[in-house]
Each structure stands twice: as C-alpha cells, then as structure tokens.
Write a protein that holds these residues in place. Structure first.
Motif, PDB file in Angstrom:
ATOM      1  N   UNK A 420      38.393  46.222  45.468  1.00 47.85           N
ATOM      2  CA  UNK A 420      39.415  45.203  45.714  1.00 47.85           C
ATOM      3  C   UNK A 420      40.743  45.817  46.134  1.00 47.85           C
ATOM      4  N   UNK A 421      40.771  47.136  46.307  1.00 49.31           N
ATOM      5  CA  UNK A 421      41.950  47.766  46.865  1.00 49.31           C
ATOM      6  C   UNK A 421      42.843  48.503  45.885  1.00 49.31           C
ATOM      7  N   UNK A 422      42.525  48.487  44.597  1.00 50.93           N
ATOM      8  CA  UNK A 422      43.340  49.275  43.679  1.00 50.93           C
ATOM      9  C   UNK A 422      43.112  50.758  43.949  1.00 50.93           C
ATOM     10  N   UNK A 423      44.193  51.538  44.028  1.00 43.77           N
ATOM     11  CA  UNK A 423      43.997  52.976  44.247  1.00 43.77           C
ATOM     12  C   UNK A 423      43.262  53.591  43.057  1.00 43.77           C
ATOM     13  N   UNK A 424      42.330  54.483  43.345  1.00 45.53           N
ATOM     14  CA  UNK A 424      41.521  55.104  42.302  1.00 45.53           C
ATOM     15  C   UNK A 424      42.385  55.718  41.200  1.00 45.53           C
ATOM     16  N   UNK A 425      43.529  56.308  41.595  1.00 49.66           N
ATOM     17  CA  UNK A 425      44.386  56.976  40.596  1.00 49.66           C
ATOM     18  C   UNK A 425      45.075  55.986  39.662  1.00 49.66           C
ATOM     19  N   UNK A 426      45.061  54.715  39.993  1.00 48.99           N
ATOM     20  CA  UNK A 426      45.696  53.707  39.137  1.00 48.99           C
ATOM     21  C   UNK A 426      44.725  53.028  38.169  1.00 48.99           C
ATOM     22  N   UNK A 427      43.461  53.434  38.242  1.00 50.80           N
ATOM     23  CA  UNK A 427      42.461  52.842  37.350  1.00 50.80           C
ATOM     24  C   UNK A 427      42.000  53.910  36.368  1.00 50.80           C
ATOM     25  N   UNK A 428      42.057  53.590  35.083  1.00 53.75           N
ATOM     26  CA  UNK A 428      41.774  54.596  34.075  1.00 53.75           C
ATOM     27  C   UNK A 428      40.562  54.198  33.244  1.00 53.75           C
ATOM     28  N   UNK A 429      39.493  55.015  33.359  1.00 56.26           N
ATOM     29  CA  UNK A 429      38.362  54.859  32.448  1.00 56.26           C
ATOM     30  C   UNK A 429      38.707  55.668  31.205  1.00 56.26           C
ATOM     31  N   UNK A 430      39.025  54.963  30.140  1.00 59.81           N
ATOM     32  CA  UNK A 430      39.530  55.650  28.945  1.00 59.81           C
ATOM     33  C   UNK A 430      38.451  55.756  27.871  1.00 59.81           C
ATOM     34  N   UNK A 431      38.541  56.799  27.078  1.00 53.47           N
ATOM     35  CA  UNK A 431      37.677  56.928  25.910  1.00 53.47           C
ATOM     36  C   UNK A 431      38.539  56.722  24.659  1.00 53.47           C
ATOM     37  N   UNK A 432      37.905  56.561  23.540  1.00 54.99           N
ATOM     38  CA  UNK A 432      38.634  56.304  22.289  1.00 54.99           C
ATOM     39  C   UNK A 432      39.653  57.407  22.021  1.00 54.99           C
ATOM     40  N   UNK A 433      40.860  56.992  21.692  1.00 57.36           N
ATOM     41  CA  UNK A 433      41.898  57.966  21.344  1.00 57.36           C
ATOM     42  C   UNK A 433      42.706  58.455  22.528  1.00 57.36           C
ATOM     43  N   UNK A 434      42.245  58.146  23.745  1.00 57.24           N
ATOM     44  CA  UNK A 434      43.032  58.523  24.924  1.00 57.24           C
ATOM     45  C   UNK A 434      44.364  57.773  24.916  1.00 57.24           C
ATOM     46  N   UNK A 435      45.398  58.427  25.393  1.00 56.54           N
ATOM     47  CA  UNK A 435      46.725  57.807  25.428  1.00 56.54           C
ATOM     48  C   UNK A 435      47.169  57.678  26.882  1.00 56.54           C
ATOM     49  N   UNK A 436      47.382  56.449  27.317  1.00 58.59           N
ATOM     50  CA  UNK A 436      47.897  56.219  28.665  1.00 58.59           C
ATOM     51  C   UNK A 436      49.380  55.926  28.551  1.00 58.59           C
ATOM     52  N   UNK A 437      50.180  56.767  29.174  1.00 52.00           N
ATOM     53  CA  UNK A 437      51.626  56.619  29.095  1.00 52.00           C
ATOM     54  C   UNK A 437      52.145  56.118  30.443  1.00 52.00           C
ATOM     55  N   UNK A 438      52.898  55.034  30.410  1.00 53.68           N
ATOM     56  CA  UNK A 438      53.372  54.420  31.652  1.00 53.68           C
ATOM     57  C   UNK A 438      54.887  54.249  31.664  1.00 53.68           C
ATOM     58  N   UNK A 439      55.457  54.543  32.794  1.00 55.20           N
ATOM     59  CA  UNK A 439      56.828  54.102  33.067  1.00 55.20           C
ATOM     60  C   UNK A 439      56.709  53.083  34.195  1.00 55.20           C
ATOM     61  N   UNK A 440      57.843  52.629  34.716  1.00 58.53           N
ATOM     62  CA  UNK A 440      57.756  51.687  35.823  1.00 58.53           C
ATOM     63  C   UNK A 440      57.157  52.335  37.062  1.00 58.53           C
ATOM     64  N   UNK A 441      57.233  53.634  37.145  1.00 60.69           N
ATOM     65  CA  UNK A 441      56.820  54.343  38.356  1.00 60.69           C
ATOM     66  C   UNK A 441      55.478  55.039  38.271  1.00 60.69           C
TER      67      UNK A 441
END
Lengths: 583, 583
Positions: A420-441
């Motif tokens: 659907x056009x989402x860039x691969x780097x913006x999609x996160x297959x996460x496992x338990x305990x993984x931490x995704x840290x986001x800012x606006x950028x």
C-alpha cells in the motif's frame, strides 16, 4: 538554501521538540495471546491490555501463561493506567495476577469492566479495583496523554480501539477488530474518526494481524443469523444444540432470537454460558424475556422440536457441556438420532484434536453434527486482508507496527503495508521487549527491555520455570525409576533395595528386570566401598541401573537414587544421607 | 408359487451356498492411521495393509502405535498372505513388528516392496521376507481368493487397489486413491476395470474417506508442477528451498524437472529424502541424470540463482532438514533474505503447531516463505467428494464400508452413499474389531473380535499399557516428590528424611516447604508407631506430605514413599521394607 549547502540540516537531538515516544510490546507479538503493550513519554506510562495465553502441549501441567511483568514492576511509579480494548481472556486474563502488584487505575467499557470484575472476584477477591468506566467517544486526560476510545466490531460486544494524542503525534491502536458494516448492535467500527485522524496525520498505528492470511472480507456476524434461520427451518423436528464461545454474546443473542421466532425455548448449559448471559442481560447488552428460558433440569421430557440448548464446549474443553454430552455423560441431556448439534466456532489452533474428538463422539451418539467444514455457521471476529488494507488506507500512519500475530502474520502484515506504499523502513516487525523510539521525524529500535512468559500453575503466580518444565518432559517421555538403598559403613545392605517406578514397566510385568536392578545396586555399593569411593556410591548405582535398563529395553526413564548409610555402634547414629539424581 | 403359500421361502442357513464372507477392520476406522483389514472365508484369511499411526499428544513418550495383532496371532495358521496397497507408513509401518510373528507371504508392487525391505532392514534385519512382487493387472490365486490388483493414483507412486473374487461375490478395496486424470507417470486410476466390475456386480466395496469433507475434485498432481514453474520464474534470483514428504516422489520429480528447465542444480537434504530418491532412481521410478545433483557440502558458495535445495521437514519434525535451517543450525546451509522456502505439503492434523513454529522461524531468518495458505503449492493424494461419488457410481456395490477416516468422515461418507441411492441398511460404519458377515443375500454385524492399539516405545514391541500412560500424564501434570525414610522399630529416624523432586519446586526455591515435609514425615512415623499401626506408616506419610503440599501450593505432584525399617541388635538385620505409592 539547503541545496546550496549540499547538506540536509538537522535539528539538534535531545531538544524539547525531539523528546521521544516509546512503544514496547510485552506480549501478543510473535504469538497469538497474552496481549500487553506499553506506550511511554517522559515519566508517563500507559499500558494497553493485560492478557493471558493458553500453553502449548510442551508446557506440561501449565494452566496458562502471562506476560513477564518485570518491566512494569520496575516502572510501576510511572504507570498512569491500563487501557483495556475488550473482554477476551487474551486481553484481560492476566489482570488478576498483575494488577494487584501494580495497583494502578484501569480504563474499560461497561461490559469489559463487568468481565474484569468477575475475574478478579474469582482469583484476587481482596483486591480493590480502581476502575474507570469509559465509552467510545470519551476523551480522557491520562498523564501527558489524551486518550480517545473509539468503537470497533469484534466477536464480543463493547470493544474499542484507542486514539492516543501524545506530545510527539497521534497513536492509533486498533484493538481486535473487523469492519462489519451490519453489526448486531448497530455499533460499527468508527470509520469517520479513523478517516479524520488519517487526514490530520497519524504518527503510529498498531493493528490486528490475526487474519492477514485470509483474502477478502470477513463476513458479517449477521450472516450467522441467516445460517441459523436456515438450519432451524431444515431441522424443524429435531432438538437443536448450539455450541459457541460464551463471550460471543451477539452470536448467543442471534440463536436465542431465532429460537423465539421458531417458537422454541432455550436452555443454557455451562457455567460461563450461564454467567455471561446473566451479566449481559443485567448490564443491558442482551434484551431477552425471562420466559424464553427453561432450566437444564427441565430438558428431559421437553419436546425436541420446541427446544434449543446453548452450551459451552466449542473447543472440546474437557468437562464442558458439549464434551459431556458427546460422551453420554451429561446429567441433564442425552443426545441421539433426533438431535442436531451445531458447533458455531472454529477450533483455535492447537485445539483441533480435542474438537475433532468431540465431533466424532457426537456422531457416535447418533446425532447429526454441523461443524467447521460447513459454510457460514461461524464467522471470525478479526479483519481479513481487504479490511486490513482499508484500515491502513484510512489511518495512513507514518509508522506502522503489526500486532496480534505469530511472526509469520506480522511479516505478511508488513508486506501488505508495503504493497500500500508504506516505506519498508517505516514498518516494524517487533518481538517482545523491543523498544520503538519515535520523534516527529524518525523512529528507531532501541535495546530490549526484560520480557517473556510467566507461567501460572494452579491459581498461584508460580515460579515454575523452564527447568521444571524440561524435567516434566523427561518424566513424561519414559517415566521414572526410583531406587532407595540402606547400607552400613561396610556396604552391607540393611534392608532390601527398594525400587519404585511410575510410567515405566511395572514389576509385575518385568520381574527379571527388577531383580537385575536390585543385584546391580548391591554390587555397585560393595564395589564403591571396596575401593574406598564412598562419594561415588550414588553415581555408581545410577550407572549400574542405567546399564541394566539399556540391556532390557530401549527406553531411558529418569533414575532417582536415594541412598542412606546408617552407622552401627551403641544404638544408631546417622552418618550421612546422600542423594543424587541424574536422568 | 411363492405367493400362493403366503410366505417367502428361505434356503436353509449354513448350506454351502450361504457360507459367509467376513470383513473385519483392525485399524484405520475411527482414526486416520494404522490401516489393517481382514477378509476371511472358510479357513482362508487375507490381510490388507499393516500400518502404523503417530501417537497423539496424550500418549506421552510413545513413538508410534500399531494395530493389536491378537486376532491375527490367534488365527495365524489361516492367514494366506498380506496384500499391501502402497508404501506409506500408515499402510506398511507395522510390518516390522507384526510380520515376523505371522511369518506369512506379502504381496506388493515393486516400489512398495522396496520401501518395505528398507523398513525391515532397519528394524527387523534378521527376518527373511516371503515377498511376492505384483503389478496392476496381475491375477493371483491366494487360498480360495482370486486377487486382482489395479492401479490407483495417490501421493506415492505404484499404489494399487484390490479386486478380490470370493465364493460369495466380488470385493473391491480402493486403497488410498484420487482420480487424477493427468498423473505424472501416466498411470491413472483404472476406471475401466472398476466400471466393468460394477457392471458385473460387486458385493462389497471399502473406500477411502479421508477427504469426504472436501467438495469438488482434488486437483491433479500436475497442478503443483505449474505452480512450481511460476514460482521459479517469479523468484529467479533467489535460492529456492522446497520441502515435501520424502515419499512424494512425483512431487520431487517435478521439482527436479523444473530445476533442470531453469538451469539450476539440486541438492538433497535429509536422510529419508536422499534414501527415497536413490531407491526410486534405482528401481526406475525416477529418471534423472546424476549430474543434476550437487552434494550438500557444496551448497555453501554455490550461486543462489543456480540452486534448488529439496529437503525433509515439511511437518516441522524436530531435527529434520528444514527445522535445522529455520533455526540457523544446519551445517551446510544458512538461510537469509536471498532465499525462498516453499513448503509443498499441508500439516497433518496434530502437526499444526510444529509446522507453524517452523514457518515463523524461517521468517525470522529473513527469507520469504510460501506455505499452506497459498494456492496450489500442494495438492492432496486423496479423493474429494465428487471423486468419491464417482467411485461409488462406477462400482455400484451392494454393501459399502467407508474406511480410512475418523468416525465423522465415515459418517459423512455413509451419508454420501445414501445420497447416491444406497440403502442405509447396506452401508456400515464400522469400528475396530467389528465383524461384517456377508452372504450373497444379506450382511450383518457379528460380535467383535479383539482389537485395539499396541504401543511401540523405542524399537521394541512394548507392553506399555494404558496405566503406564496415565502415570506419565500424572507425572507430567505436576511433577513428582519422592520421600525416603529409614527408621528403627521405635520409630526413630536413622538418617535424615530424603526428599527428591522432579518437575516440582526445587528445594532451592522452597526450602521452608521441604523442611515442613521432613517434619511431617518424622511425626507421621512416630504417631503410627505410638499407636502400634506399623502397617499404616507409608499411607500416613503420604497423607502428611499431601497436607503440607496443599497448604503451600495448589499443585498435586505424584508422591512416592519408600520406607525402610532397620532393626538394631547384634549387627543389623532387615525386618521389612514396605513401599506404598499413591498419587
């Protein structure tokens, strides 16, 4: 300007504008079950769901599994609340074990809260719940977050997803959902809100991946009503027994409504079926007259064509209503050729054998059975591929995390988002305990936090660990032989060698083997003593017994050795007691 | 004449014309697996197939299950031979255990016989096979029976069904079949023979019920070849790993042929894969040049786009090729984002979790995986409903017995036959050991013969019985605590109480519990002695320990008690050693 410098400018990191939002799944990724997610910004933590999971067959004797609460315990002062999406066990089942330790407020809709209260009353009756009843459309301020629950359709009423406004951007958690355009309660998934959020911009979406392997759309719950109608017409002269999940109140309601239209009474069987229907009626989620029902004790002798029985047991659970019926063991109902059984559910993966055994046994009772292979007698509560695409298209998140799936589901959902056009780097297959840290950028994965599975065995939060489970597997594999020997310091036996076994050839079937073991134990003790190797006695006994077992059979039971050396003299004195045990 | 008497005349029973033919399924009904059937007339017995079954998860530690051979052993002098339909384990796997005891001739086609020889070499190497190689179209005289094997398509080459001419009428056993009109080896199911038998009249047909729940026709094996072609085209730059059953030689052949067309080499991984391909080539069932293959040790460094790996492990079997790869543990091949794995098989019911775990782990390695959810990467070897209808319509038997199915499949197959006009009373849903007795005029069920399951644990034919299995389940559920106490006639302990546990809380985690158990044991012995109740010591210890365990935890481990009373005096003398064990 940028171009002229040849470089892209970056704002300095760590400034106020770039403070980061963290998303941490603690359960429900890489597995279907025990959903628990954490969202944190600064000092504020929100938890979303707190579910359990049923163990797989390798977890011998385990009742269920809950998320490891270590990370939450270490940060309990920062937790502002737990948001619950809906009342299924894989979203609320760990609350009785974890909530009393965190003692924080929980937020849930009315029915969900009712189900949570039941669970707590049963398992943690002393705990005083700090509950906030919420409804779709509310806007709550919790810590630094603004939280807006929105309605979603699922296989239990009163489900919500959450839009969470954070200082960094909007987060959408879909919860478990489908896009049923004709829901039984008229409460559709809130497309309008999702679309308006999507238009304004969503930083992160987490979405249900359960049915990503299924093409098309999941049919409406109303479809089951139509199938029921046809089935009731076709089997007009039979007694009809319907089995379904006790939490699927819309399903149950449709069966009851069909019964009323066909002038049949309804009997409810199974503790959770009775309790859930009572609670749903009490809380206003089911509108049925009392005189529709008869008691289970009235089933016998009631005209077959005038009755519908609704029962638990759609997963073949031992001792459930349907399973007792399938074996002819139910005290209130005996099935036979004048009965039709409708199993309005699919086996949850792992339950296939139990369900199939139940179906086979029902056929053995002589009744007709309608089950999984037949169309539209059950529909899923989770969105299929086209609905998942629609959700992604409506919300258009910058970052996307697939939830609620085994690893393969998460990967397939990521691939779908990429289509659907989402860039691969913006999609996160996460496992338990993984931490995704986001800012606006930007978004990136940080180091993991503690996570995993806690095992509940019996009612207690047990410290049953991996080693105990592997010991149980060893015992289960070949059984156990236990040897006890009492001897004096010279190595003379003071009592006959005792041998006990469990799950291994009994003495009555293998007397020669047992006698050989006894001889080998006596010789091993003597030999060790003769060489002055007292400290080796137990291991020598074990080796000797192992050798005998190998000669007699190919199996390798666990061998337990309990030795007691008793010293002579004036009366008795204990010298030592050594034990050794090796598989 | 008949009418004028007002009665129907009957020939006297027991006369020569009414001698009865008996059909007895000893396995493969009410279950999928361990197929074994008996056909007998007068003193002559024919056995058809002799298969094994894999145990369900409740049969802890059991390797596999075979049919109870008691009935055959009791009648071994009457057995004229064993007819084998094809080389799958559920049809030949019990031969190494049962054939040496019966020591009768077996009849099988060339490939099937080759597979039987391999099994016997492995498990019963000393037994001298009395083998007759047969081919479709042969007509054999075996005892009073004339036996005609006919070709059927299935997921292994060289399968046959049997037409058996008996003094009472013709019996048709379909074997496992599908009606593939475009089989890989050009050897279609023999419609012509079946039609001509049907025209002349068939007394009894037994037919495969496995896929009776599937509508329509099972696609041709050739369909998989087309899908492979498309897959190879689409993933031109990736290394391709295909996993399938090692016995599905046509599938393997199609993969190899596709590899050759796409200019790729082939590496075979897995003991049974290597062995089966070697045997098939040696016996002329697979025509492939030697230079197509490379050794597993050559995989590393071989260009990805030039290689296909064919491996075992499609059922997620521990230690199989694919499972080792999925964990990154295979010594010859490391998977990554440049690999495509194709699982060309469906999980056998019960194997779902193992297969799904393998798929998840493969995705974790970063490769792409094509599996069950995708279309036409696998086709079944069993006939679907339309084919089953066609078989019934061609053969038009007087009596019909559905085989090769769980109870629900047999019932659905009976219903299917009834839809086609067979009278309900002529269709028999049989359970193991049921005896169907037929004359030219009638068929009825007689009393059962001994039947059931024999359990094989290790390589030996074991007398592991139901009680041992239930003991293993008890051990698996909550583990075990073992107590040993040595005391003198006054009830004084002569050594510290020994406690060992397995699969239950360890002493290190529950020291207080262990100390309480020790105290309770000491008190129980003292109390029994004080009351002169020596004979109750073990049961008192057990009760005491049970009480302590209940107070400390909700679990109920198996408790083993080994007591030793040692008498004082001039030196030591053994008085007695009692043992008691109660869960």
């Amino acid at each position: 300007m940028q171009k002229s410098t040849g470089k892209r400018r970056r704002r300095p990191r760590g400034g106020k504008g770039s403070a980061s939002l963290k998303f941490i799944p603690l359960g429900g990724v890489g597995e279907i079950g025990k959903n628990m997610n954490v969202l944190e910004y600064g000092d504020d933590i929100l938890v979303i769901d707190c579910g359990l999971m049923f163990p797989d067959e390798e977890m011998l004797g385990v009742d269920f599994v809950i998320p490891d609460p270590a990370y939450l315990m270490a940060n309990r002062d920062r937790i502002k609340g737990i948001l619950i999406t809906h009342g299924h066990d894989d979203h609320i089942g760990a609350l009785p074990f974890i909530l009393p330790r965190l003692d924080c407020p929980i937020y849930a809709t009315r029915l969900t809260l009712g189900l949570i209260r039941s669970k707590l009353e049963e398992i943690a009756p002393k705990y005083e719940l700090k509950a906030h009843e919420i409804a779709a459309g509310d806007v709550l301020e919790i810590g630094c977050f603004k939280v807006q629950p929105f309605s979603v359709c699922h296989s239990i009423p009163d489900g919500v997803g959450y839009a969470i406004y954070t200082p960094v951007g909007v987060v959408v958690h879909t919860g478990d959902f489908k896009l049923d355009p004709t829901p039984i309660d008229g409460r559709a998934t809130d497309y309008a809100l999702l679309a308006s959020l999507g238009t304004k911009g969503v930083l992160l979406m987490m979405s249900d991946s359960t049915n990503v392997e299924r093409d098309g759309f999941t049919p409406s719950e109303r479809m089951v009503g139509k199938t029921m109608e046809q089935t009731f017409r076709l089997y007009r002269n039979r007694r009809i027994v319907v089995s379904s999940f006790a939490s699927n109140l819309h399903r149950i309601q449709q069966v009851i409504e069909t019964a009323v239209r066909f002038n049949r009474k309804v009997a409810l069987i199974g503790r959770s079926m009775v309790a859930n229907v009572a609670r749903a009626r009490e809380l206003g989620y089911m509108n049925v007259d009392e005189d529709v029902f008869i008691q289970p004790s009235e089933i016998e002798g009631f005209p077959h064509s005038r009755l519908v029985v609704i029962t638990t047991g759609s997963q073949g659970e031992p001792f459930s209503g349907l399973v007792l019926m399938s074996r002819g063991d139910h005290k209130h109902i005996k099935l036979g050729p004048k009965d039709l059984v409708v199993i309005s559910a699919l086996p949850i993966p792992g339950n296939e054998r139990l369900v199939h055994r139940t179906i086979n046994d029902l056929f053995r009772q002589g009744c007709e059975v309608i089950y999984e292979a037949e169309q539209n007698i059950h529909v899923s509560g989770h969105a299929s591929r086209e609905e998942l695409k629609m959700m992604l298209s409506l919300v258009k998140p910058t970052y996307f995390v697939p939830l609620h799936g085994e690893y393969r589901h998460l990967v397939r959902h990521k691939q779908l988002a990429e289509e659907l056009g989402l860039p691969s780097k913006n999609v996160f297959v996460m496992e338990k305990g993984d931490v995704l840290s986001m800012t606006k950028r930007q978004a990136r994965l940080l180091e993991k936090v503690p996570s995993g599975a806690y095992i509940v065995d019996g009612r207690a939060y047990s410290d049953l660990n991996g080693q105990l489970l592997s010991e149980r597997r060893d015992l289960a594999e070949d059984g156990l032989v236990c040897i006890s020997a009492v001897y004096d310091p010279a190595g003379n036996l003071l009592a006959p060698v005792s041998i006990e076994s469990r799950g291994f050839l009994h003495r009555a079937d293998a007397d020669e083997l047992y006698r050989s073991i006894e001889d080998s134990v006596e010789k091993a003790i003597k030999a060790a003593k003769a060489e002055g190797k007292d400290e080796d006695i137990s291991s020598r006994i074990r080796s000797a017994v192992k050798g005998v077992l190998k000669r007699f059979s190919m199996s390798a039971p666990v061998i337990l050795v309990l030795t007691n050396e008793v010293q002579s003299g004036n009366g008795f004195a204990c010298k030592f007691s050594r034990r050794e045990q090796i598989k």
